[in-house]
Write an enzyme that holds these catalytic residues in place. Structure first.
Site, PDB file in Angstrom:
ATOM      1  N   GLU A 108      -4.886  -7.469   6.210  1.00  0.00           N
ATOM      2  CA  GLU A 108      -3.708  -7.105   6.103  1.00  0.00           C
ATOM      3  C   GLU A 108      -2.670  -8.296   5.200  1.00  0.00           C
ATOM      4  O   GLU A 108      -1.885  -7.969   4.275  1.00  0.00           O
ATOM      5  CB  GLU A 108      -2.948  -6.780   7.186  1.00  0.00           C
ATOM      6  CG  GLU A 108      -3.463  -5.495   7.821  1.00  0.00           C
ATOM      7  CD  GLU A 108      -3.950  -4.268   6.965  1.00  0.00           C
ATOM      8  OE1 GLU A 108      -3.140  -4.076   5.986  1.00  0.00           O
ATOM      9  OE2 GLU A 108      -4.946  -3.624   6.909  1.00  0.00           O
TER      10      GLU A 108
ATOM     11  N   GLN B 188       0.761  -1.278  -0.009  1.00  0.00           N
ATOM     12  CA  GLN B 188      -0.051  -0.004   0.114  1.00  0.00           C
ATOM     13  C   GLN B 188       0.889   1.278  -0.029  1.00  0.00           C
ATOM     14  O   GLN B 188       0.328   2.493  -0.343  1.00  0.00           O
ATOM     15  CB  GLN B 188      -1.128  -0.056   0.968  1.00  0.00           C
ATOM     16  CG  GLN B 188      -2.027  -1.004   1.273  1.00  0.00           C
ATOM     17  CD  GLN B 188      -2.818  -1.048   2.360  1.00  0.00           C
ATOM     18  OE1 GLN B 188      -2.623  -1.461   3.411  1.00  0.00           O
ATOM     19  NE2 GLN B 188      -4.069  -0.096   2.172  1.00  0.00           N
TER      20      GLN B 188
END
Ligand code: CO
Length: 160
Positions: free
Chosen positions: A132, A51
């Site tokens: 995640e 990210q």
């Protein structure tokens, strides 16, 4: 320390598999420190390295005491139960949806110095670990959504 740009949905890096970390050096610590700053500013529940544009197998996850746990080369070694709940993602602003996840997970990971540890989590925290860790194999929560939610309605109801 610095704030890094958060990559948005559609960027091919979010669909790639991350490389394992083998060197627990100052460069790694700088990346983690920057990710802490970036996540704190964005006020999110977690942030994975892709990210911020890095194909490295590491992430930060908010745990029960409100701090961000660093997980490097993480894997889910046990999962049990199921829960349904709403997820969003800093890389997918404005989209929220229901995702089914395990209710309990045990994660094995390394810390920033390479020490192996295990961490058990339930409920929302278990969900955050799954979200995640999915990022590290190139998967977004939107692939698993069973129903997209209108954030206005959902969060207004939540506050009542
Ligand atoms: Co995400």
């Amino acid at each position: 320390m610095a704030i890094r740009n958060i990559v948005q949905e559609g960027d091919p890096i979010l669909a790639k598999k991350c490389r394992q970390i083998t060197e627990f050096n100052e460069r790694l610590h700088l990346l983690l420190d920057d990710m802490h700053d970036t996540l704190k500013k964005a006020d999110g529940a977690g942030l994975a390295a892709p990210q911020v544009g890095m194909l490295k197998a590491l992430a930060l996850v908010m745990v029960d005491d409100g701090s961000y746990l660093e997980i490097i080369n993480p894997e889910i070694i046990e999962a049990s139960g199921t829960q349904e709940g709403v997820e969003g993602c800093l890389s997918v602003p404005g989209k929220w949806g229901v995702v089914e996840r395990p209710d309990h997970v045990k994660v094995r990971a390394q810390d920033r110095n390479g020490n192996v540890f295990e961490y058990e989590a339930d409920g929302f925290t278990a969900r955050a670990f799954c979200h995640e860790i999915d990022h590290l194999s190139g998967h977004l929560f939107t692939e698993k959504v069973t129903e997209f939610i209108d954030p206005k309605e959902y969060f207004e109801d939540d506050e009542e």
